[in-house]
Scaffold this motif. Sequence first.
Motif, PDB file in Angstrom:
ATOM      1  N   TYR A  17      43.814  -1.606 120.318  1.00 48.26           N
ATOM      2  CA  TYR A  17      42.957  -1.933 121.470  1.00 48.26           C
ATOM      3  C   TYR A  17      42.091  -3.159 121.161  1.00 48.26           C
ATOM      4  O   TYR A  17      41.888  -4.012 122.013  1.00 48.26           O
ATOM      5  CB  TYR A  17      42.025  -0.767 121.815  1.00 48.26           C
ATOM      6  CG  TYR A  17      42.720   0.498 122.264  1.00 48.26           C
ATOM      7  CD1 TYR A  17      43.920   0.465 122.964  1.00 48.26           C
ATOM      8  CD2 TYR A  17      42.163   1.745 121.979  1.00 48.26           C
ATOM      9  CE1 TYR A  17      44.547   1.630 123.369  1.00 48.26           C
ATOM     10  CE2 TYR A  17      42.784   2.916 122.375  1.00 48.26           C
ATOM     11  CZ  TYR A  17      43.978   2.854 123.065  1.00 48.26           C
ATOM     12  OH  TYR A  17      44.588   4.013 123.456  1.00 48.26           O
ATOM     13  N   ILE A  18      41.566  -3.211 119.940  1.00 47.83           N
ATOM     14  CA  ILE A  18      40.601  -4.264 119.621  1.00 47.83           C
ATOM     15  C   ILE A  18      41.310  -5.595 119.342  1.00 47.83           C
ATOM     16  O   ILE A  18      40.908  -6.642 119.855  1.00 47.83           O
ATOM     17  CB  ILE A  18      39.734  -3.863 118.398  1.00 47.83           C
ATOM     18  CG1 ILE A  18      38.894  -2.627 118.736  1.00 47.83           C
ATOM     19  CG2 ILE A  18      38.812  -4.993 117.987  1.00 47.83           C
ATOM     20  CD1 ILE A  18      38.180  -2.026 117.545  1.00 47.83           C
ATOM     21  N   LEU A  19      42.346  -5.549 118.519  1.00 49.82           N
ATOM     22  CA  LEU A  19      42.962  -6.799 118.063  1.00 49.82           C
ATOM     23  C   LEU A  19      44.386  -7.007 118.559  1.00 49.82           C
ATOM     24  O   LEU A  19      45.018  -8.000 118.210  1.00 49.82           O
ATOM     25  CB  LEU A  19      42.976  -6.836 116.521  1.00 49.82           C
ATOM     26  CG  LEU A  19      41.618  -6.754 115.825  1.00 49.82           C
ATOM     27  CD1 LEU A  19      41.808  -6.633 114.333  1.00 49.82           C
ATOM     28  CD2 LEU A  19      40.789  -7.991 116.142  1.00 49.82           C
ATOM     29  N   ARG A  70      33.875   0.825 112.228  1.00 53.35           N
ATOM     30  CA  ARG A  70      33.435   0.333 113.536  1.00 53.35           C
ATOM     31  C   ARG A  70      31.982  -0.131 113.493  1.00 53.35           C
ATOM     32  O   ARG A  70      31.110   0.462 114.139  1.00 53.35           O
ATOM     33  CB  ARG A  70      33.624   1.441 114.567  1.00 53.35           C
ATOM     34  CG  ARG A  70      33.654   0.922 115.979  1.00 53.35           C
ATOM     35  CD  ARG A  70      33.796   2.049 116.949  1.00 53.35           C
ATOM     36  NE  ARG A  70      33.925   1.552 118.304  1.00 53.35           N
ATOM     37  CZ  ARG A  70      34.074   2.320 119.355  1.00 53.35           C
ATOM     38  NH1 ARG A  70      34.121   3.619 119.219  1.00 53.35           N
ATOM     39  NH2 ARG A  70      34.174   1.804 120.569  1.00 53.35           N
ATOM     40  N   THR A  71      31.734  -1.166 112.724  1.00 50.80           N
ATOM     41  CA  THR A  71      30.407  -1.781 112.731  1.00 50.80           C
ATOM     42  C   THR A  71      30.614  -3.293 112.825  1.00 50.80           C
ATOM     43  O   THR A  71      31.647  -3.801 112.385  1.00 50.80           O
ATOM     44  CB  THR A  71      29.620  -1.473 111.443  1.00 50.80           C
ATOM     45  OG1 THR A  71      30.330  -2.029 110.339  1.00 50.80           O
ATOM     46  CG2 THR A  71      29.438   0.014 111.223  1.00 50.80           C
ATOM     47  N   PRO A  72      29.652  -4.016 113.382  1.00 44.96           N
ATOM     48  CA  PRO A  72      29.844  -5.467 113.534  1.00 44.96           C
ATOM     49  C   PRO A  72      30.100  -6.169 112.206  1.00 44.96           C
ATOM     50  O   PRO A  72      30.867  -7.124 112.142  1.00 44.96           O
ATOM     51  CB  PRO A  72      28.525  -5.927 114.150  1.00 44.96           C
ATOM     52  CG  PRO A  72      27.941  -4.730 114.779  1.00 44.96           C
ATOM     53  CD  PRO A  72      28.387  -3.564 113.976  1.00 44.96           C
ATOM     54  N   LEU A  89      33.898  -5.250 111.003  1.00 45.61           N
ATOM     55  CA  LEU A  89      35.046  -5.585 111.856  1.00 45.61           C
ATOM     56  C   LEU A  89      35.858  -6.776 111.335  1.00 45.61           C
ATOM     57  O   LEU A  89      37.092  -6.771 111.423  1.00 45.61           O
ATOM     58  CB  LEU A  89      34.572  -5.878 113.284  1.00 45.61           C
ATOM     59  CG  LEU A  89      34.385  -4.670 114.197  1.00 45.61           C
ATOM     60  CD1 LEU A  89      33.784  -5.111 115.526  1.00 45.61           C
ATOM     61  CD2 LEU A  89      35.707  -3.965 114.455  1.00 45.61           C
ATOM     62  N   PRO A  90      35.211  -7.816 110.766  1.00 45.61           N
ATOM     63  CA  PRO A  90      35.999  -8.951 110.272  1.00 45.61           C
ATOM     64  C   PRO A  90      37.026  -8.567 109.214  1.00 45.61           C
ATOM     65  O   PRO A  90      38.023  -9.270 109.051  1.00 45.61           O
ATOM     66  CB  PRO A  90      34.933  -9.890 109.672  1.00 45.61           C
ATOM     67  CG  PRO A  90      33.691  -9.553 110.405  1.00 45.61           C
ATOM     68  CD  PRO A  90      33.764  -8.091 110.685  1.00 45.61           C
ATOM     69  N   TYR A 128      41.069   8.536 123.114  1.00 43.41           N
ATOM     70  CA  TYR A 128      41.986   8.107 124.173  1.00 43.41           C
ATOM     71  C   TYR A 128      43.085   7.249 123.570  1.00 43.41           C
ATOM     72  O   TYR A 128      42.973   6.788 122.464  1.00 43.41           O
ATOM     73  CB  TYR A 128      41.228   7.331 125.253  1.00 43.41           C
ATOM     74  CG  TYR A 128      40.160   6.417 124.718  1.00 43.41           C
ATOM     75  CD1 TYR A 128      38.857   6.881 124.555  1.00 43.41           C
ATOM     76  CD2 TYR A 128      40.460   5.121 124.326  1.00 43.41           C
ATOM     77  CE1 TYR A 128      37.879   6.052 124.036  1.00 43.41           C
ATOM     78  CE2 TYR A 128      39.473   4.290 123.815  1.00 43.41           C
ATOM     79  CZ  TYR A 128      38.182   4.762 123.668  1.00 43.41           C
ATOM     80  OH  TYR A 128      37.215   3.947 123.150  1.00 43.41           O
ATOM     81  N   GLU A 157      40.123  -7.705 111.019  1.00 45.38           N
ATOM     82  CA  GLU A 157      40.636  -8.957 111.603  1.00 45.38           C
ATOM     83  C   GLU A 157      41.366  -9.767 110.522  1.00 45.38           C
ATOM     84  O   GLU A 157      42.455 -10.303 110.759  1.00 45.38           O
ATOM     85  CB  GLU A 157      39.482  -9.791 112.167  1.00 45.38           C
ATOM     86  CG  GLU A 157      38.822  -9.185 113.399  1.00 45.38           C
ATOM     87  CD  GLU A 157      37.514  -9.901 113.763  1.00 45.38           C
ATOM     88  OE1 GLU A 157      36.707  -9.289 114.461  1.00 45.38           O
ATOM     89  OE2 GLU A 157      37.314 -11.054 113.333  1.00 45.38           O
TER      90      GLU A 157
END
Lengths: 271, 428
Positions: free
Chosen positions: B230-232, B192-194, B197-198, B428, B201
Amino acid sequence: METNVVHELVELFSAAHLVSTLFVILAAWGIVRALRLVLQRLARKFNRYRLQITGIFPVLRLLIWTCAVALIVFVILDLSQNVLLAVLASSGIAVGLAAQDLIRNVLAGIGMTFNPLFRVGDMVQIGDHYGEVSGVDLIFTSLKTFDDNVVAIPNAEIIKQPVSNANRGALVEMVVVELVLPAGVPVHRVKLLAWRAAVSSPFTYLKNPILVLVEDHFDHTFLSRFKVKAYVLDIRFERLMASDITERLKTLLHKERLHTSDYLTGPAFPQ
Amino acid sequence: MKVGELWRESLAGSRAWWRELRDRFRPSPESRPGRGDFTKAAVAARPCLPDCQGAYARLKGLPDAFRELFENRPLEGESPLFAGRDNALADLRDAVSAWEASPSGAIALVGPDGAGRTTLLNRLVSGFTGRDRVTRVTLAHRVRTETDLIQTLLLSLDMAETVSTVEEMAPLFRRGERRIILVDNAQRLLLRTPDALPTSEAFVSLVAATQADCLWVVSFKEGAWRRLDYILGARAHFSTVLELPYFNREEFSAVMEKRLAAAAVPMVFHAPRRHEKKEALSHGTDKTDRHPAPDATSFVEHLFTLSGGNMPAALYYWHAFSVPDPSLKEVVLHAGEGIDFSLLKELDSPSRFALAELMAHGCLTAGEHSEIFQQDERMSRLQLDALHRLRLLNKSAPKADDREAIYRIEPIFCAPVSAFLEAAHLMY
């Protein structure tokens, strides 16, 4: 008849009545304290339902005090109708004159208990004050601000002005982070970086969508204002999350050299 | 006379009661430095969870074949101990069969730590015939960049081409027959770091782009899968999501019965005593009483109650409760009490957040923790070491090629930690 009323009024202040009344008041106070402690413990244990648990306290407290007053008036003092009317009439005038503000606040507090604008734990804006509602009493409502100050606002003042509630009983709330950049920055890339910055913040509630909006802005020069809209997983981390996203986004912009002055001196809009 | 005595006794009793009450609410001496009654010797012991490795070492002298039955590790494909997951295996095989007849498909195998994802994959692989083109990719370390991901996949799939993006890689899967690709520990794709994240993806893009040409069977840790979804919106790109929760009562009994039946060393079971103090277990002592239980069934039932079907936890309890006979001819098992997890409530906010990230990532190094929380690496190491000292985390010693130690939550404690974090709304 007048003699009877006076006689009954004198009897009201007998030692037995005073001791019993005092006992009931102390018992009610003790029950309210115990209830508060129990609910606080429960709220700590079940943090997810914190706002619901703390929200029922004002209603229960009002009920307990109402029962206590009813017990004193109708059981301990056992006032006859005449005496009750006499006491209410005389004390009504005296109290009404001497404590108008107090009564106004109490009435507002009772109204807010049954028709709540917010609950304990909500993040609200009342006038110039923004913070977490830490207590709703019959006279005052307390807000805990981000500077760790407690602001007490009279209830009568609250019902006179607009109240903005950020979460309305929910544990999550939307946080908007704004960043203003030169209009020349590549908007699509900055939007992607802003989204990644929001997603990677440990305070972000990922279950709800994250949006990045862009709008034009002019302040001495053409600018682009980026708004990151994301939900924080607990309202208490609102400021931490806003700061965290800003920090991450700035780091990313710096890393990709999108913060440089090239975009200030370059064309306002990409060719 | 009698009234006087009664009065004196009552007075003495109430004084004793008052002293006891006062002592109970009096602050501890170490919290009042500078006072006359402050004693340097009164140092509070740091609370911590029981030592898992210590429990495993209790059966050192027994034969290896016996000890291996109760070891906490994934089973081999053909292991006769495989039990309790027949339905999940059938579902998985059905999904694979469905893919053979359909144009596309991808399977996500999702479960918490200790649910048996790797064992299930091993079993699935053992059932494939020689004509199936099966490739197994086990992610042993964190995959941080798209390049890392591509290199790992190229190496596992025996592809010699040079590509720089997953979009360039996708056409390579169209060559030859359709193949099955099993990816284990896919949670290591999501950091979970910018910057990282790719990678996730890219992986989801690759699965989406190539599922007409190959079947992806990807095992995820539960927390990581939820995040990826949740993210993708990862769920939309997998035709089957197979949830693998902890064992239920019947499955658990089947697993334990198989292990107990295979044990060559005789075992004697003793029932739990209800009022036994919890300290017995945390100190590894043998304080339980010795009323013999009718059979092993009640002992297994007790293990299930304590572990909630989490196999690593059940095996830990099995070790903690067992006392080998000095002659090593039999093992006596005294059913004791469960672990006291109340120290979780005392954890501060940074520790709770660290646990939440560890639950979602599976494991973290101090460097990764510092990236996630944007803080100094030394601070991160201190925080993780503090949790390690509470024995919530295990810390793998850095290998020769790694610079950093890897921290992960003890699989035994995963279920209670997860429940605690969910109650605190950090998971969650």
